[in-house]
Design a protein around this motif. Structure first.
Motif, PDB file in Angstrom:
ATOM      1  N   GLU A 142      34.936  -6.212 -24.670  1.00  0.00           N
ATOM      2  CA  GLU A 142      36.149  -6.180 -25.935  1.00  0.00           C
ATOM      3  C   GLU A 142      34.992  -3.834 -26.139  1.00  0.00           C
ATOM      4  O   GLU A 142      36.379  -3.537 -26.942  1.00  0.00           O
ATOM      5  CB  GLU A 142      35.785  -6.784 -27.336  1.00  0.00           C
ATOM      6  N   PHE A 166      39.389  -7.353 -21.733  1.00  0.00           N
ATOM      7  CA  PHE A 166      38.901  -9.266 -21.858  1.00  0.00           C
ATOM      8  C   PHE A 166      38.391  -9.461 -20.605  1.00  0.00           C
ATOM      9  O   PHE A 166      38.607  -9.675 -19.893  1.00  0.00           O
ATOM     10  CB  PHE A 166      39.292 -10.574 -22.225  1.00  0.00           C
ATOM     11  N   ILE A 208      32.284  -8.381 -32.316  1.00  0.00           N
ATOM     12  CA  ILE A 208      32.232  -8.542 -30.603  1.00  0.00           C
ATOM     13  C   ILE A 208      31.927  -9.690 -30.093  1.00  0.00           C
ATOM     14  O   ILE A 208      30.527 -10.392 -31.099  1.00  0.00           O
ATOM     15  CB  ILE A 208      31.525  -7.100 -29.943  1.00  0.00           C
TER      16      ILE A 208
END
Length: 142
Positions: A47, A52, A114
């Protein structure tokens, strides 16, 4: 005293929830680029770099590193830096590997916006002049 204890527990929970389970090994043997191994000691959520997945590196990094990505269009990929080169080897499910078992998923903790990432990568690829074996696991990567 109770208020202080409750404040301490609330501050401590995110750190407690990200109990890292990081381990395994990647080994690469290439006729063209030589042989190296890497055992990750650090994992960082993708992130931070707008993807991803995770970046796995080893303390005292000598140019090795692994990026594991779950792309919504392209699916999973595993990219390994080649030490001493400005190149990487990229494996995808389309690569002819005997084993390609990769999983990346969100954990249940968020630290500084995050998400903690967890998963594993078990890969065995053999081709003329190249052998890659990875058995990596990670969790709590923020």
């Amino acid at each position: 005293m109770r208020r202080l204890l409750a404040g301490f527990l609330l501050c401590c929970l995110p750190a407690c929830g990200t109990s890292d389970d990081l381990g395994g090994e990647l080994s690469v043997d290439s006729d063209e680029y030589g042989a190296w191994t890497m055992s990750p000691t650090t994992c960082v959520s993708g992130e931070h770099r707008q993807f991803f997945g995770v970046d796995l590196t080893e303390r005292g990094d000598n140019g090795t590193g692994v990026r594991i990505v779950d792309d919504p269009v392209g699916g999973y990929s595993l990219a390994m830096n080649i030490p001493g080169e400005d190149l990487s080897i990229v494996l995808t499910p389309e690569t002819e590997c005997e084993v390609f078992d990769v999983l990346v998923e969100r954990g249940n903790v968020r630290v500084n916006d995050i998400w903690a990432i967890q998963g594993h990568a078990t890969v065995e690829c053999r081709a003329p002049g190249l052998e890659i074996v990875a058995d990596l696991r990670f969790s709590g990567c923020t």
